[in-house]
Design a protein around this motif. Structure first.
Motif, short mmCIF file in Angstrom:
data_model
loop_
_atom_site.label_atom_id
_atom_site.label_comp_id
_atom_site.label_asym_id
_atom_site.label_seq_id
_atom_site.Cartn_x
_atom_site.Cartn_y
_atom_site.Cartn_z
N GLY A 126 -9.07 1.59 -8.73
CA GLY A 126 -7.51 1.42 -8.41
C GLY A 126 -6.83 1.87 -9.25
O GLY A 126 -5.62 2.60 -8.99
N GLY A 127 -6.59 1.62 -10.92
CA GLY A 127 -5.97 1.90 -11.75
C GLY A 127 -6.04 3.62 -11.95
O GLY A 127 -4.99 4.05 -12.10
N ALA A 128 -7.23 4.13 -11.98
CA ALA A 128 -7.25 5.34 -12.18
C ALA A 128 -6.52 6.23 -10.81
O ALA A 128 -6.03 7.43 -10.80
N LEU A 129 -6.79 5.63 -9.64
CA LEU A 129 -6.33 6.34 -8.66
C LEU A 129 -4.64 6.18 -8.47
O LEU A 129 -3.97 7.35 -8.16
N LEU A 130 -3.96 5.14 -8.98
CA LEU A 130 -2.60 5.17 -9.15
C LEU A 130 -2.09 5.91 -10.25
O LEU A 130 -0.90 6.56 -9.92
N GLN A 131 -2.93 6.09 -11.18
CA GLN A 131 -2.33 7.08 -12.40
C GLN A 131 -2.49 8.58 -11.97
O GLN A 131 -1.69 9.53 -12.08
N GLN A 132 -3.61 9.00 -11.15
CA GLN A 132 -3.84 10.18 -10.80
C GLN A 132 -2.95 10.63 -9.46
O GLN A 132 -2.35 11.90 -9.20
N PHE A 133 -2.61 9.70 -8.56
CA PHE A 133 -2.20 10.01 -7.30
C PHE A 133 -1.28 8.73 -6.85
O PHE A 133 -1.39 7.68 -6.45
N HIS A 134 0.07 9.16 -6.90
CA HIS A 134 1.10 8.09 -6.96
C HIS A 134 1.39 7.54 -5.55
O HIS A 134 1.48 6.43 -5.29
N TRP A 135 1.01 8.52 -4.51
CA TRP A 135 0.98 8.30 -3.16
C TRP A 135 0.03 7.05 -2.67
O TRP A 135 0.29 6.31 -1.61
N MET A 136 -0.87 6.89 -3.53
CA MET A 136 -1.75 6.00 -3.54
C MET A 136 -1.12 4.39 -3.28
O MET A 136 -1.62 3.38 -2.76
N MET A 137 -0.04 4.44 -3.91
CA MET A 137 0.65 3.27 -3.97
C MET A 137 1.07 2.89 -2.68
O MET A 137 1.25 1.80 -2.10
N TYR A 138 1.32 3.73 -1.90
CA TYR A 138 1.88 3.55 -0.40
C TYR A 138 0.63 3.01 0.42
O TYR A 138 0.78 2.09 1.35
N VAL A 139 -0.36 3.70 0.16
CA VAL A 139 -1.70 3.37 0.79
C VAL A 139 -2.02 1.72 0.55
O VAL A 139 -2.22 0.93 1.37
N PHE A 140 -1.78 1.31 -0.62
CA PHE A 140 -2.06 0.12 -1.07
C PHE A 140 -1.14 -0.88 -0.33
O PHE A 140 -1.51 -1.75 0.05
N GLY A 141 0.16 -0.47 -0.43
CA GLY A 141 1.36 -1.18 0.13
C GLY A 141 1.05 -1.56 1.82
O GLY A 141 1.03 -2.55 2.24
N GLY A 142 0.41 -0.32 2.21
CA GLY A 142 0.28 -0.49 3.65
C GLY A 142 -0.90 -1.48 4.06
O GLY A 142 -0.89 -2.13 5.00
N ILE A 143 -2.20 -1.26 3.05
CA ILE A 143 -3.24 -2.08 3.41
C ILE A 143 -2.75 -3.57 3.29
O ILE A 143 -3.13 -4.56 4.08
N LEU A 144 -2.00 -3.92 2.32
CA LEU A 144 -1.59 -5.31 2.24
C LEU A 144 -0.70 -5.92 3.29
O LEU A 144 -0.74 -7.10 3.83
N ALA A 145 0.29 -5.07 3.61
CA ALA A 145 1.09 -5.32 4.70
C ALA A 145 0.50 -5.49 5.99
O ALA A 145 0.73 -6.63 6.76
#
Length: 332
Positions: A126-145
């Motif tokens: 997860g940390g590697a994905l967020l560092q490499q692809f900032h848009w993954m933050m929106y994916v994670f946020g969407g999953i949580l919501a």
């Protein structure tokens, strides 16, 4: 400089060594052999785990400042709250497979040990994905919501552990006996190795943790993007999960509004991740709001939740086993 210090191999190695020492002490010193863990022992070990987490948070404050310490606190509170929801599922699993009290610690020990490894992998990925692809933050946020909304709408009924797809897959490829054989996960019957209910319960516990990790790890990334803080806060909460189970197993079903509280927390942290590029919510606000929501849901459960307390039962192999009778079951 701060990031480099937090990510130092010495710090990571020292923490991993501490975790291994805690696991060795738990299994080798305090919980040898099959036995029923008393509420007193569970309370003591829960206090030890909480004390270690508080002491570590103090070190984080000293080494890296108040911001990192608040991030650790928020991550720990989120994970600890989700762990309470885990406990309800563990009660269902042990009831469904008829695992006596004296063997439950063994299942949870190896289940949580496996969970620690899986959490480490999830966090690193997860940390590697967020560092490499900032848009993954929106994916994670969407999953949580979405998860929070689904949890808010759910009836709160746990499914039968026997219906778990992974458990069903094991029963297709490996013979299963319905009899326990002490603490053994597998035994030899009629010349072939078969799985005992203890192994099926362990698999169900591991799968449950993977499912919960999908919620909890993105939730912690919502309050901090530092992998070391995410890892340590997550692991500290998981370390105390076994003792917390034995402390709360008999009363956790009274927390009937906890799921709604957790759902609201997941929705809020998901929204925070989605809005992170537009407005950064201070960590102290996030921590205060999370604690207020969770504490409010627990207090509401204790005051008004008695009438709504669910009847917990699970179907296993076509039969119906009540939680109270299953937890008191014994085998030869």
């Amino acid at each position: 400089m701060e990031t480099e210090t937090i990510g130092s191999p010495v710090l990571w190695g020292g923490f991993v060594a501490f975790v291994l020492a805690m696991l060795a002490a738990d299994l080798g010193l305090f919980n040898r052999g099959a036995h029923t863990v008393s509420v007193r022992k569970a309370a003591i070990w829960s206090g030890v785990c909480l004390g270690c987490a508080v002491a570590f948070n103090g070190l984080v404050w000293w080494w890296f400042g108040s911001e990192r310490a608040l991030e650790f606190s928020a991550g720990y509170v989120i994970e600890a709250a989700l762990a309470v929801d885990n406990i309800f599922v563990f009660v269902v699993i042990f009831s469904g497979f008829g695992i006596p009290d004296r063997y439950q610690h063994r299942v949870l020990f190896w289940g949580v040990t496996g969970a620690l490894v899986m959490r480490a992998v999830f966090i690193l990925v997860g940390g590697a994905l967020l560092q490499q692809f900032h848009w993954m933050m929106y994916v994670f946020g969407g999953i949580l919501a979405v998860t929070g909304i689904r949890l808010m709408r759910a009836g709160g009924h746990a499914s039968s552990p026997a219906e778990n797809p992974v458990v069903r897959l094991i029963t297709k490829f490996m013979p299963v006996t319905d009899r326990l054989s002490g603490e053994a996960f597998t035994v030899v019957e009629n010349g072939r190795r078969v799985a005992t209910p203890l192994l099926l319960a362990l698999v169900a516990v591991e799968v449950t943790d993977v499912i919960f990790a999908v919620d909890s790890i993105p939730a912690i990334f919502a309050v901090t993007d530092d992998p070391f803080i995410v890892f340590t806060s997550n692991i500290f909460a998981i370390l105390g999960l076994r003792s917390l189970y034995f402390l709360l197993a008999d009363i956790v079903t009274r927390f009937v509004y906890l799921k709604q509280g957790l759902a609201l927390v997941l929705i809020l942290v998901g929204a925070k991740m989605l809005a992170m590029d537009f407005y950064k919510v201070p960590v102290v606000w996030s921590l205060g709001l999370i604690i207020t929501i969770l504490a409010g849901s627990i207090v509401a459960s204790l005051i008004w939740g008695t009438a709504k307390q669910p009847q917990m039962s699970t179907a296993v192999d076509g039969g119906l086993t009540s939680s109270s009778s299953a937890r008191q079951a014994t085998t030869a």
